[in-house]
Design an enzyme around this catalytic site. Structure first.
Site, PDB file in Angstrom:
ATOM      1  N   ARG A  61       0.776  -1.247   0.000  1.00  0.00           N
ATOM      2  CA  ARG A  61       0.000   0.000   0.000  1.00  0.00           C
ATOM      3  C   ARG A  61       0.806   1.294   0.000  1.00  0.00           C
ATOM      4  O   ARG A  61       0.204   2.370  -0.058  1.00  0.00           O
ATOM      5  CB  ARG A  61      -0.953   0.023   1.192  1.00  0.00           C
ATOM      6  CG  ARG A  61      -1.869  -1.180   1.351  1.00  0.00           C
ATOM      7  CD  ARG A  61      -2.760  -1.411   0.162  1.00  0.00           C
ATOM      8  NE  ARG A  61      -3.854  -2.342   0.462  1.00  0.00           N
ATOM      9  CZ  ARG A  61      -4.594  -2.950  -0.449  1.00  0.00           C
ATOM     10  NH1 ARG A  61      -4.378  -2.711  -1.735  1.00  0.00           N
ATOM     11  NH2 ARG A  61      -5.574  -3.771  -0.092  1.00  0.00           N
ATOM     12  N   ASN A  91      -0.477  -1.837  -7.421  1.00  0.00           N
ATOM     13  CA  ASN A  91      -1.628  -0.937  -7.309  1.00  0.00           C
ATOM     14  C   ASN A  91      -1.397   0.061  -6.172  1.00  0.00           C
ATOM     15  O   ASN A  91      -1.938  -0.037  -5.073  1.00  0.00           O
ATOM     16  CB  ASN A  91      -2.950  -1.693  -7.164  1.00  0.00           C
ATOM     17  CG  ASN A  91      -2.907  -2.828  -6.161  1.00  0.00           C
ATOM     18  OD1 ASN A  91      -1.846  -3.220  -5.687  1.00  0.00           O
ATOM     19  ND2 ASN A  91      -4.068  -3.343  -5.821  1.00  0.00           N
ATOM     20  N   HIS A 176      -4.442 -10.918 -13.166  1.00  0.00           N
ATOM     21  CA  HIS A 176      -5.669 -10.826 -12.372  1.00  0.00           C
ATOM     22  C   HIS A 176      -6.806 -10.998 -13.369  1.00  0.00           C
ATOM     23  O   HIS A 176      -7.005 -10.156 -14.243  1.00  0.00           O
ATOM     24  CB  HIS A 176      -5.740  -9.459 -11.687  1.00  0.00           C
ATOM     25  CG  HIS A 176      -7.035  -9.182 -10.995  1.00  0.00           C
ATOM     26  ND1 HIS A 176      -7.150  -9.159  -9.621  1.00  0.00           N
ATOM     27  CD2 HIS A 176      -8.273  -8.909 -11.473  1.00  0.00           C
ATOM     28  CE1 HIS A 176      -8.403  -8.878  -9.290  1.00  0.00           C
ATOM     29  NE2 HIS A 176      -9.113  -8.723 -10.396  1.00  0.00           N
ATOM     30  N   HIS A 229      -4.308 -15.854  -7.874  1.00  0.00           N
ATOM     31  CA  HIS A 229      -5.461 -16.263  -7.048  1.00  0.00           C
ATOM     32  C   HIS A 229      -6.562 -17.020  -7.820  1.00  0.00           C
ATOM     33  O   HIS A 229      -7.697 -16.585  -7.899  1.00  0.00           O
ATOM     34  CB  HIS A 229      -6.054 -15.083  -6.298  1.00  0.00           C
ATOM     35  CG  HIS A 229      -6.192 -13.799  -7.082  1.00  0.00           C
ATOM     36  ND1 HIS A 229      -6.763 -13.725  -8.329  1.00  0.00           N
ATOM     37  CD2 HIS A 229      -5.832 -12.528  -6.759  1.00  0.00           C
ATOM     38  CE1 HIS A 229      -6.753 -12.475  -8.744  1.00  0.00           C
ATOM     39  NE2 HIS A 229      -6.193 -11.731  -7.821  1.00  0.00           N
ATOM     40  N   ASP A 302      -2.153 -13.081  -1.306  1.00  0.00           N
ATOM     41  CA  ASP A 302      -2.952 -11.918  -1.721  1.00  0.00           C
ATOM     42  C   ASP A 302      -3.269 -11.055  -0.505  1.00  0.00           C
ATOM     43  O   ASP A 302      -4.400 -10.582  -0.324  1.00  0.00           O
ATOM     44  CB  ASP A 302      -4.229 -12.349  -2.453  1.00  0.00           C
ATOM     45  CG  ASP A 302      -4.925 -11.179  -3.158  1.00  0.00           C
ATOM     46  OD1 ASP A 302      -4.328 -10.092  -3.255  1.00  0.00           O
ATOM     47  OD2 ASP A 302      -6.078 -11.351  -3.598  1.00  0.00           O
ATOM     48  N   PHE A 320     -12.888  -4.891  -1.625  1.00  0.00           N
ATOM     49  CA  PHE A 320     -12.503  -6.294  -1.679  1.00  0.00           C
ATOM     50  C   PHE A 320     -11.154  -6.488  -0.973  1.00  0.00           C
ATOM     51  O   PHE A 320     -10.288  -5.626  -1.021  1.00  0.00           O
ATOM     52  CB  PHE A 320     -12.344  -6.752  -3.134  1.00  0.00           C
ATOM     53  CG  PHE A 320     -13.625  -6.837  -3.912  1.00  0.00           C
ATOM     54  CD1 PHE A 320     -14.425  -7.967  -3.851  1.00  0.00           C
ATOM     55  CD2 PHE A 320     -14.021  -5.795  -4.748  1.00  0.00           C
ATOM     56  CE1 PHE A 320     -15.592  -8.069  -4.595  1.00  0.00           C
ATOM     57  CE2 PHE A 320     -15.186  -5.883  -5.499  1.00  0.00           C
ATOM     58  CZ  PHE A 320     -15.974  -7.023  -5.417  1.00  0.00           C
TER      59      PHE A 320
END
Length: 422
Positions: A61, A91, A176, A229, A302, A320
């Site tokens: 993050r 991200n 993804h 995932h 994840d 999510f």
């Protein structure tokens, strides 16, 4: 110098007693009985010693979302979970989608991480553009793989160009899988549970349809294509077929998809909201079978921390994602190894050897003289209850709080230094 006394290590599938002498950043000696007047003794008391685990899918993050997690807190959580090498997703804000930003992110990871934090580069600008990023430049800047995690690549041409570029630098392209046209505002798996809760569902086709497209393109380009995932029976079967046809594909599964199904969601509790969502019990059994037979190569957490207020919202509005890096080994050891579903050797292979081999990482996979002293000591007999108060992560968003588990982390070493001890 440090001397780890009376540890148990895995040799040919059996736990045997060994002492391990560490000098500087390296293992100097491994033997049944080592004595050293100079070394500081760490008494293992028969706990299980292995090389540090490796997680190729974490979200730390920083920069941009430090209230959820920082590199310092995320890597401390990794150390507590027994991981000494992780690969962080892109991200972030700004997104590491060019060589300059990747260079900056790699330096930030190195400065603030207490474990080794490798970095993904973004496939395309902002994770959403159709024009691919400078994959060659990002590779030279230190990106170990490329992904738009959190966003599915929506056009086949973008994926084709990305795979061609990743193939040229011989690094993994990590997908993804999420076809936006098939989401229809869904927040959990489409099925009876979603209907009973009155929540819109996400069909497994959103994952498997895009996977089928990508596998055909991967076969044409020769890229190392990695499935993030994986969550459905259809997806597992597609990967199994692709592998039989020589496609260079690997896949990961997250602990929550191995242990939970949508039937475990009893109400509007966003701690169970993740992407991809918890699927049916049939899907859960399929991903577990795929991990056991090697169709799915590895476990990846994840790890996706969020603010407490964010996850306190309803299923419809909460983000999510759940945390996982502190609980994954204990959960899987307890529910897969202690229960007899898989051996400890297989679990370590899926959480260490396989990710290192697939991603070409520098992490050690043997406890031997000359190897880097990235190590973790697990007390397999120690029973704990998963508790928020024990987390090093800023994120407390997991449905596993309150679960009883075995396999407590006693100590974690990175480059010969202890970076975690309870």
């Amino acid at each position: 110098m440090q001397l780890i006394k009376n540890a148990k290590v895995l040799i040919a599938g059996k736990l045997v007693q060994r002492d391990v002498l560490i000098a500087g950043q390296k293992i100097a000696q491994v033997a049944e009985n080592i004595t050293s007047a100079e070394a500081e003794v760490f008494e293992a008391n028969g706990a299980f010693l292995t090389n540090g685990l490796v997680d190729v899918h974490v979200h730390f993050r920083e920069p941009g979302f430090e209230y959820k997690e920082t590199i310092a807190t995320g890597s401390a959580a990794a150390a507590r979970g027994g991981f000494t090498t992780v690969v962080a997703m892109p991200n972030l804000n700004p997104v590491p989608d060019n060589a300059t930003r990747v260079t900056s992110q790699v330096a930030l990871n190195e400065a603030n991480g207490v474990v080794h934090v490798a970095q993904y580069g973004a496939i395309s600008a902002g994770l959403t553009e159709q024009t691919i990023s400078d994959i060659a430049g990002m590779s030279a800047a230190g990106a170990v793989a490329f992904s738009n995690d959190g966003k599915g690549v929506q056009t086949a041409d973008t994926m084709l160009q990305a795979m061609q570029a990743a193939a040229r630098v011989n690094k993994p392209l990590v997908a993804h899988l999420e076809d936006d046209s098939l989401l229809h505002g869904g927040v959990m798996n489409a099925g009876d549970t979603a209907q009973s809760l009155g929540l819109p569902g996400i069909t497994g086709l959103a994952e498997s349809a895009q996977l089928a497209r990508d596998l055909v393109i991967a076969q044409a380009t020769g890229v190392h294509y990695h499935v993030a995932h994986i969550s459905t029976k259809t997806s597992v079967n597609l990967v199994r077929i692709a592998k039989s046809q020589g496609v260079r594909v690997t896949a990961e599964v997250s602990p929550h998809h191995l242990l939970l199904a949508d039937t475990d969601i009893k109400g509007d509790n966003a701690l169970f909201k993740m992407n991809p969502p918890l699927r049916s019990e049939e899907d859960r059994q399929a991903v577990l079978a795929g991990l056991l037979d090697g169709t799915i190569d590895m476990v990846a957490t994840d790890h996706a921390p969020h603010g407490t207020d964010e996850k306190a919202q309803s299923f419809m509005s909460a983000p999510f994602g759940i945390t996982g890096i502190e609980t994954s080994f204990q959960l899987l050891y307890t529910h897969l190894v202690k229960s007899g579903v898989m051996t400890l050797e297989t679990l370590i292979q899926r959480m260490l050897d396989a990710p290192v081999a697939a991603f070409g990482l520098q992490a050690p996979t043997q406890i031997a003289a000359g190897q880097t002293a990235d190590l973790v000591l697990f007390d397999l007999a120690a029973r704990d209850t998963i508790a928020e108060a024990d987390f090093k992560s800023l994120g407390k968003n997991t449905p596993f709080v309150g679960w009883s588990v075995y396999g407590r982390t006693v100590a974690t070493w990175v480059d010969g230094d202890i970076v975690y001890q309870p």
